[in-house]
Design a protein around this motif. Structure first.
Motif, PDB file in Angstrom:
ATOM      1  N   ARG A  52       0.829  -1.207   0.000  1.00 20.12           N
ATOM      2  CA  ARG A  52       0.000   0.000   0.000  1.00 20.12           C
ATOM      3  C   ARG A  52       0.866   1.260   0.000  1.00 20.12           C
ATOM      4  NH1 ARG A  52      -4.390   1.973   4.545  1.00 20.12           N
ATOM      5  NH2 ARG A  52      -5.151   3.733   3.344  1.00 20.12           N
ATOM      6  N   CYS A  53       1.924   1.265   0.793  1.00 18.20           N
ATOM      7  CA  CYS A  53       2.831   2.418   0.832  1.00 18.20           C
ATOM      8  C   CYS A  53       3.452   2.681  -0.537  1.00 18.20           C
ATOM      9  CB  CYS A  53       3.938   2.191   1.861  1.00 18.20           C
ATOM     10  SG  CYS A  53       3.413   2.280   3.572  1.00 18.20           S
ATOM     11  N   LEU A  54       3.858   1.617  -1.225  1.00 21.33           N
ATOM     12  CA  LEU A  54       4.451   1.761  -2.542  1.00 21.33           C
ATOM     13  C   LEU A  54       3.434   2.286  -3.549  1.00 21.33           C
ATOM     14  CD1 LEU A  54       6.843   0.222  -1.331  1.00 21.33           C
ATOM     15  CD2 LEU A  54       6.916  -1.128  -3.403  1.00 21.33           C
ATOM     16  N   ILE A  55       2.228   1.747  -3.508  1.00 22.84           N
ATOM     17  CA  ILE A  55       1.183   2.185  -4.433  1.00 22.84           C
ATOM     18  C   ILE A  55       0.861   3.652  -4.185  1.00 22.84           C
ATOM     19  CG2 ILE A  55      -1.238   1.912  -5.086  1.00 22.84           C
ATOM     20  CD1 ILE A  55      -0.864  -1.119  -4.392  1.00 22.84           C
ATOM     21  N   LYS A  56       0.746   4.020  -2.928  1.00 24.52           N
ATOM     22  CA  LYS A  56       0.433   5.415  -2.582  1.00 24.52           C
ATOM     23  C   LYS A  56       1.530   6.351  -3.063  1.00 24.52           C
ATOM     24  CE  LYS A  56      -0.892   8.282   1.318  1.00 24.52           C
ATOM     25  NZ  LYS A  56      -1.136   8.327   2.748  1.00 24.52           N
ATOM     26  N   SER A  57       2.768   5.898  -2.930  1.00 26.05           N
ATOM     27  CA  SER A  57       3.915   6.712  -3.287  1.00 26.05           C
ATOM     28  C   SER A  57       4.116   6.843  -4.797  1.00 26.05           C
ATOM     29  CB  SER A  57       5.169   6.121  -2.644  1.00 26.05           C
ATOM     30  OG  SER A  57       6.289   6.867  -2.963  1.00 26.05           O
ATOM     31  N   SER A  58       3.900   5.741  -5.530  1.00 28.18           N
ATOM     32  CA  SER A  58       4.211   5.786  -6.964  1.00 28.18           C
ATOM     33  C   SER A  58       3.389   4.789  -7.780  1.00 28.18           C
ATOM     34  CB  SER A  58       5.699   5.528  -7.179  1.00 28.18           C
ATOM     35  OG  SER A  58       6.012   4.194  -6.814  1.00 28.18           O
ATOM     36  N   GLY A  59       2.118   4.734  -7.510  1.00 24.40           N
ATOM     37  CA  GLY A  59       1.251   3.825  -8.244  1.00 24.40           C
ATOM     38  C   GLY A  59       1.204   4.092  -9.739  1.00 24.40           C
ATOM     39  N   GLU A  60       1.480   5.319 -10.127  1.00 28.84           N
ATOM     40  CA  GLU A  60       1.474   5.650 -11.550  1.00 28.84           C
ATOM     41  C   GLU A  60       2.612   4.960 -12.310  1.00 28.84           C
ATOM     42  OE1 GLU A  60       4.183   8.484  -9.573  1.00 28.84           O
ATOM     43  OE2 GLU A  60       2.140   7.880  -9.136  1.00 28.84           O
TER      44      GLU A  60
END
Length: 136
Positions: free
Chosen positions: A71-79
């Motif tokens: 979740r932290c990774l997606i929030k940080s750079s999900g694009e």
């Protein structure tokens, strides 16, 4: 960036720390990975590694940590996530909404919610109606 040559070592260290016996260490590692992915050349490898760890870890406390890190990774750079990786993670998060452990289910739902930002509108509507809103 001066840290770029050390990314592989840092990634390995933080990924190992996600399995530490102390929850605080695991959460700090998840946070550190969310910063590391911002400068990562191939973020899909990190997404895949965490996704596989979340799916394959039997211990609920570690599974919860892996999901939190994801979740932290997606929030940080999900694009930065490829469509294939997004689709795979999405499928796993939907399946985890039925996980027997409450904390894993809640963290998976949070991960799914964070991932929803990066889902195309038509696909999001289908997922929301089928899995999140019930039969409305």
């Amino acid at each position: 960036m001066m840290l770029k040559p050390f990314l592989p070592q840092l990634q390995t260290t933080f990924l190992r720390s996600l399995s530490d016996g102390h929850r605080a260490v695991r959460l700090r590692s998840a946070s550190a990975l969310s910063y590391l992915i911002l400068v990562h050349n191939r973020p899909d490898t990190l997404y895949n590694e965490l996704h596989n760890a979340a799916k394959n870890t039997e211990e609920n406390a570690l599974k919860e940590t892996m999901l939190h890190a994801l979740r932290c990774l997606i929030k940080s750079s999900g694009e930065k996530m490829s469509e294939q990786v997004r689709s795979s993670i999405l499928s796993t998060m939907i399946n985890m909404l039925n996980h027997p452990d409450d904390s894993c289910r809640v963290v998976a739902a949070g991960c799914l919610g964070t991932l929803c930002i990066y889902i195309p509108d038509g696909e999001f509507e289908d997922i929301a109606c089928e899995h999140l809103l019930g039969n409305t």
